[in-house]
Design a protein around this motif. Structure first.
Motif, PDB file in Angstrom:
ATOM      1  N   UNK A  41       4.953 -45.274  41.035  1.00 54.95           N
ATOM      2  CA  UNK A  41       5.932 -44.471  40.980  1.00 54.95           C
ATOM      3  C   UNK A  41       6.688 -45.034  39.750  1.00 54.95           C
ATOM      4  N   UNK A  42       6.875 -44.420  38.588  1.00 57.88           N
ATOM      5  CA  UNK A  42       7.582 -44.774  37.411  1.00 57.88           C
ATOM      6  C   UNK A  42       8.046 -43.661  36.761  1.00 57.88           C
ATOM      7  N   UNK A  43       9.425 -43.873  36.678  1.00 50.62           N
ATOM      8  CA  UNK A  43       9.867 -42.467  36.112  1.00 50.62           C
ATOM      9  C   UNK A  43       9.565 -42.063  34.569  1.00 50.62           C
ATOM     10  N   UNK A  46       4.707 -41.760  35.823  1.00 47.10           N
ATOM     11  CA  UNK A  46       3.813 -41.290  36.775  1.00 47.10           C
ATOM     12  C   UNK A  46       4.405 -41.248  38.307  1.00 47.10           C
ATOM     13  N   UNK A  47       4.496 -40.185  38.530  1.00 47.56           N
ATOM     14  CA  UNK A  47       5.209 -39.749  39.812  1.00 47.56           C
ATOM     15  C   UNK A  47       4.836 -38.473  40.449  1.00 47.56           C
TER      16      UNK A  47
ATOM     17  N   UNK B 383      11.499 -42.705  43.955  1.00 48.20           N
ATOM     18  CA  UNK B 383      12.207 -42.947  43.113  1.00 48.20           C
ATOM     19  C   UNK B 383      11.633 -42.903  41.629  1.00 48.20           C
ATOM     20  N   UNK B 384      10.530 -42.738  41.738  1.00 51.20           N
ATOM     21  CA  UNK B 384       9.671 -42.611  40.147  1.00 51.20           C
ATOM     22  C   UNK B 384       9.931 -41.291  39.696  1.00 51.20           C
ATOM     23  N   UNK B 385      10.253 -40.246  40.591  1.00 51.27           N
ATOM     24  CA  UNK B 385      10.679 -38.913  39.899  1.00 51.27           C
ATOM     25  C   UNK B 385      11.980 -38.832  39.226  1.00 51.27           C
ATOM     26  N   UNK B 386      11.807 -38.011  38.243  1.00 47.54           N
ATOM     27  CA  UNK B 386      12.971 -38.148  37.249  1.00 47.54           C
ATOM     28  C   UNK B 386      14.365 -37.532  38.055  1.00 47.54           C
TER      29      UNK B 386
END
Lengths: 338, 425
Positions: A41-43, A46-47, B383-386
């Motif tokens: 999970x990295x904005x 990749x998410x 948390x990794x989603x925009x």
């Protein structure tokens, strides 16, 4: 009698072990799915969304490779990997390729036995500060308290930078980005330092982003790119030239929208060679002639993927900067399709 | 006698106890204000509790349920606190991970059937025949979760029959050593027989449901799968190990002690790393040994070692007279264990056993370190989603609540069980 059964079993296991894999390309084709290691999970990179579909800048590289090899950009099994297990997952064969914002360094390339197949994002370590701190440059940070993730290259880069500039600082060690945000916002540190792309994304999630700013200095080189196991050159070539096709497509003006028109044949021989209407480049890769068309059809060319995931129109709002094409003052450059 | 001027002829009506001796007031005086020190403590504690609640409740009571992103929450002037939209948006993901929407009835059904399956184990008033369902459930449950051909679980069960037949056949030739042959036959069947036979049967008579690969497992469902498999498997293994450790037979005793001490001396996280990365190097290339299965095995092995020690505590607490009494009745080893020793030892160990279960269930969150997306791993992913980058508290609160509910009900059940089994006076 029993002993012979036992020996037989062991022998059978040995034979099964002997049926070794030929090459990654054949394995991927046999499985019908590309196993691609991505971040947990990295904005922007990749998410998964609420429906479990993975999206992001790294994810689109995986999809492009799957489209080239299997003809379907959705034929990807995304394997979320923590930074601790990513390299072992690749070298043990659990995944076919890794696209997990991984910095291309000497030791990873040479010592760990991986082949980096290019750079899809030139990142670098930056600094974020509150505007009311009244700092305009990183050289004014003498004596500052700095939030920094432990056990990463950023820690070492920071020490190097402050030593070179003859400054001192007070480190506040933290575990991950979410924690860093809390610490920074609560005022436990004046400065938060990590990769500039992550800083931009973090800042975008603040209640009042305008109260914070990124300092102009970038203190390290972090070329991020996809990588594969060393020793399987044909497979490495496919991943490398898939990325190159995305970049060349932007350079030559091939977009998702005009792809069909371009694929019908153009006056530019390089476009024709890449899209397979001339020559036999696809065959050399062990793929068919249309491979690059499928690559571009998934999410568009490099520029389109950039804009859709991390570009200025998104919440993260990164400008192209170093990641502009070489023709526009950036570093993104590929060898020719010839 | 005549001097007696007054004799009460009727009873005085009952008076209520003095105000300070009843109800709320008495309880408060005895429990909260019994001394000056206690009074001060009470006042301070209440002040702290009220202070925390005054902060917390306004933060939690926010009209943010419909928000689509953190930015919306921040920009909405009516919202100044928790952004619960993330729970609405990602509820499904936190519960089921990436399990296909259309198939989510399967884990639900598996949970309901699990309750049915454990009921006869937990409550003794139910018909004993239900135990048969409990015995089938592990295969049924696994089939519901992973799907695929219906023949596979049937053939797995058939493995036990094969082992039994092999035992019967070998028993005449080699006596008790037949057990080894039986186990070997069953294992060979499971490893090499099932795949092809199942495929063949499936091509003749295709019954089955859509297969869901482990990679799509996630969220609370993954914690439940790992936790419950670990709980169900570690108890019997733990019992065997505890008995082994008390055994007089040298090899069995040494093996048990060695196993327990080795596994207990290693952190669970190390075992998980071994399961996720190291095992792959030892296996032939191309083998695809399911990651979740590997994790379940490691968690079970780990929990079994602890379980063995808890049960050994129960065994040690039994007076030696119980063992002698069992011998005096002429019971053989297994009968005396089954009828005399184990029921008492297990009863003594209940708090320890349930404690291990709860610990094991919470330890399943460690799998997030090796990239499995359990609820804690999913927090990072979300948390990794925009949309939700930057949210922390709402997600952690929700996940904590889920775990608390589960662990609290386990703890209540154990207290019920202790009361029910209480035989002392």
């Amino acid at each position: 009698m029993k002993k012979s059964v036992l020996l037989g079993t062991i022998a059978a296991m040995g034979v099964m072990a002997g049926v070794a894999s030929a090459g990654t390309l054949d394995d991927v084709k046999a499985n019908g799915v590309l196993k691609c290691g991505v971040s947990t999970g990295l904005v922007g990179f990749a998410a998964p969304d609420a429906n479990g579909n993975w999206e992001g800048f790294d994810v689109d590289i995986c999809r492009a490779v799957a489209a080239a090899v299997l003809g379907d950009g959705d034929a990807v099994q995304f394997v979320p990997l923590s930074s601790k297990v990513r390299f072992t997952a690749l070298s043990s064969g659990e995944i076919d390729m890794l696209a997990r914002n991984t910095t291309w360094t000497f030791s990873r390339d040479v010592d760990l036995g991986f082949t980096f197949t290019g750079v899809n994002y030139y990142d670098g370590q930056g600094f974020m500060v509150r505007k009311d701190l009244g700092v305009a440059s990183a050289t004014e940070l003498d004596g500052a308290t700095i939030c920094i993730t432990t056990g990463t290259t950023t820690e070492l880069n920071l020490a190097d930078y402050f030593r070179t500039n003859g400054m001192s600082y007070e480190p506040v060690p933290i575990e991950n980005n979410a924690e860093a945000m809390q610490q920074y916002l609560s005022g436990a540190c004046d400065v938060y330092t990590t990769d500039a792309s992550a800083l931009a994304a973090t800042r975008a999630s603040f209640e009042t982003p305008d109260d914070h700013m990124l300092l102009p200095e970038i203190v390290s080189k972090e070329p991020l790119g996809p990588l594969v196991r060393e020793g399987d050159e044909p497979w490495g070539d496919i991943v490398r030239w898939t990325l190159n096709a995305l970049i060349t497509a932007e350079e030559l003006g091939v977009t998702k929208a005009n792809l069909e028109e371009m694929a019908a044949g153009t006056d530019n021989p390089e476009i024709n060679r890449m899209l397979g209407t001339e020559g036999n480049l696809g065959e050399m890769l062990g793929l068919d002639a249309d491979w690059a068309q499928r690559v571009i059809a998934v999410g568009g060319n490099y520029g389109e993927i950039f804009e859709a995931n991390i570009g200025e129109s998104t919440a993260i709002g990164l400008s192209r900067g170093l990641n502009a094409l070489w023709t526009q003052g950036g570093l993104i450059y590929t060898p020719p399709f010839r | 006698m005549s001097e007696q001027s007054y004799v009460r002829t009727e009873m005085l009506s009952e008076q209520p106890a003095p105000l300070g001796q009843t109800g709320m007031l008495k309880w408060m005086r005895e429990n909260l204000f019994s001394s000056i020190m206690n009074s001060i403590m009470t006042v301070v504690s209440f002040a702290v509790i009220i202070l925390v609640l005054m902060q917390l409740i306004p933060w939690m009571m926010q009209p943010s349920w419909v928000s689509g992103s953190l930015r919306q929450c921040l920009d909405d002037p009516n919202i100044d606190g928790a952004c619960w939209g993330v729970i609405r948006d990602r509820f499904n993901q936190l519960m089921y991970g990436f399990y296909p929407h259309a198939e989510q009835w399967r884990p639900n059904l598996a949970v309901v059937l699990m309750l049915v399956a454990v009921a006869p184990v937990l409550f003794d008033k139910l018909p004993r025949k239900m135990v048969w369902f409990s015995a089938i459930y592990p295969f049924l449950g696994a089939w519901l979760l992973w799907g695929g051909s219906a023949w596979t679980p049937i053939l797995v069960v058939a493995g036990f029959a094969i082992g039994y037949i092999a035992f019967k056949m070998l028993h005449n030739m080699v006596g008790n050593m037949a057990m080894i042959g039986a186990v070997l036959a069953a294992v060979i069947w499971w490893l090499y027989g099932i795949g092809s036979v199942s495929a063949w049967l499936h091509s003749m008579l295709p019954i089955g449901i859509e297969a869901v690969p482990s990679s799509q497992f996630g969220g609370f469902m993954l914690s439940m799968t790992i936790g419950i498999s670990g709980i169900a498997l570690s108890l019997p293994i733990g019992i065997v190990l505890a008995l082994g450790r008390q055994s007089d037979m040298f090899i069995i005793k040494t093996l048990s002690v060695g196993y327990i001490e080795l596994i207990r001396g290693v952190p669970l996280i190390t075992l998980l790393f071994v399961a996720s990365v190291l095992l792959n190097f030892f296996m032939p290339p191309g083998t695809n040994f399911d990651l979740i299965l590997r994790v379940i095995i490691m968690v079970t092995l780990f929990a079994a070692a602890y379980m063995a020690e808890v049960i050994r505590g129960g065994l040690a607490a039994l007076p030696v007279g119980q063992y002698e009494a069992a011998d005096a009745l002429g019971l053989d080893y297994w009968k005396s264990m089954r009828l005399i020793i184990m029921p008492q030892a297990l009863k003594i160990s209940i708090p320890g056993i349930v404690g291990s279960f709860i610990g094991l269930f919470k330890d399943t969150t460690l799998v997030s370190v090796i990239g499995l997306l359990d609820p804690v791993g999913l927090i990072r992913t979300i948390q990794g989603s925009a949309e939700w980058n930057g949210l922390v508290w709402e997600l952690f609160l929700f996940v904590s609540l889920l775990f608390w509910l589960f662990c609290f009900s386990m703890s209540r059940y154990s207290m019920y069980l202790e009361r029910k089994l209480q035989t002392s006076h």
